[in-house]
Design an enzyme around this catalytic site. Structure first.
Site, PDB file in Angstrom:
ATOM      1  N   HIS A 148       6.756   2.268  -2.084  1.00  0.00           N
ATOM      2  CA  HIS A 148       8.005   1.541  -1.897  1.00  0.00           C
ATOM      3  C   HIS A 148       8.081   0.327  -2.827  1.00  0.00           C
ATOM      4  O   HIS A 148       9.117   0.040  -3.408  1.00  0.00           O
ATOM      5  CB  HIS A 148       8.099   1.083  -0.436  1.00  0.00           C
ATOM      6  N   GLY A 176       0.808  -1.211   0.000  1.00  0.00           N
ATOM      7  CA  GLY A 176       0.000   0.000   0.000  1.00  0.00           C
ATOM      8  C   GLY A 176       0.845   1.266   0.000  1.00  0.00           C
ATOM      9  O   GLY A 176       0.344   2.353   0.220  1.00  0.00           O
ATOM     10  N   THR A 177       2.168   1.130  -0.231  1.00  0.00           N
ATOM     11  CA  THR A 177       3.027   2.316  -0.322  1.00  0.00           C
ATOM     12  C   THR A 177       3.772   2.263  -1.657  1.00  0.00           C
ATOM     13  O   THR A 177       3.890   1.194  -2.251  1.00  0.00           O
ATOM     14  CB  THR A 177       4.092   2.342   0.807  1.00  0.00           C
TER      15      THR A 177
END
Ligand code: INI
Length: 155
Positions: free
Chosen positions: A90, A87-88
């Protein structure tokens, strides 16, 4: 009919294989490594011709692969990792850099670098691709390394 040139799943005599494994998500990457070694050994590569090298995460795979390629000891390299979307952004950075870096190593060194890096939304998906419902991508990466080594020897 055109001449068809293709690689087979055979171990070239004396060929050495280097596997670079990310420790991140090691629950998954250890399973990928198991599948990878199994495929190589069952296609005739002696275990003492396989080296496994550990890196912290998938982001580090290209640098270690580059160093191994520069040693000129390996017919092919196989990179194993697992990036799980959290959910990032990254996820995109790590997966993107691993992908770009590994293909760059292959092109610069002129040896196959098989891409066994899972990019998944969930841990369940990763497990499925590491020996459960969807096969074992470590095994598939090893098969692609075998095929490419044989093919490059014919070109
Ligand atoms: N590395 C992975 O191999 N998988 C991941 O899912 C992951 N996530 O989610 O962050 C990950 N991050 C670590 C990264 O590869 C580097 O090791 C770290 O940034 C240090 O350079």
């Amino acid at each position: 009919m055109p001449n068809k040139i293709e690689g087979h799943f055979v171990a070239k005599k004396n060929a050495r294989f280097g596997i670079v494994v990310a420790r991140w998500n090691s629950l998954i990457t250890e399973r990928l490594l198991g599948g990878c070694v199994d495929a190589l050994v069952r296609h005739g590569v002696p275990e003492d011709r396989i080296d496994s090298v550990y890196v912290p995460g998938s982001f580090e795979l290209p640098l270690a692969a580059q160093k191994l390629a520069a040693s000129k000891k390996y017919a092919a390299l196989i990179a194993l990792g697992c990036v799980i979307r959290g959910g990032t952004p990254h996820f995109e950075y790590v997966a993107g850099e691993a992908t770009k870096g590994l293909s760059q190593v292959a092109l610069n060194a002129g040896i196959p670098v098989a891409f066994g890096v899972l990019t998944c939304d969930t841990l369940e998906q990763a497990l499925d691709r590491a020996g459960a419902k969807a096969g074992n991508k470590g095994w598939e990466a090893a098969m692609s390394a075998l095929e490419m080594v044989d093919l490059l020897g014919k070109l």
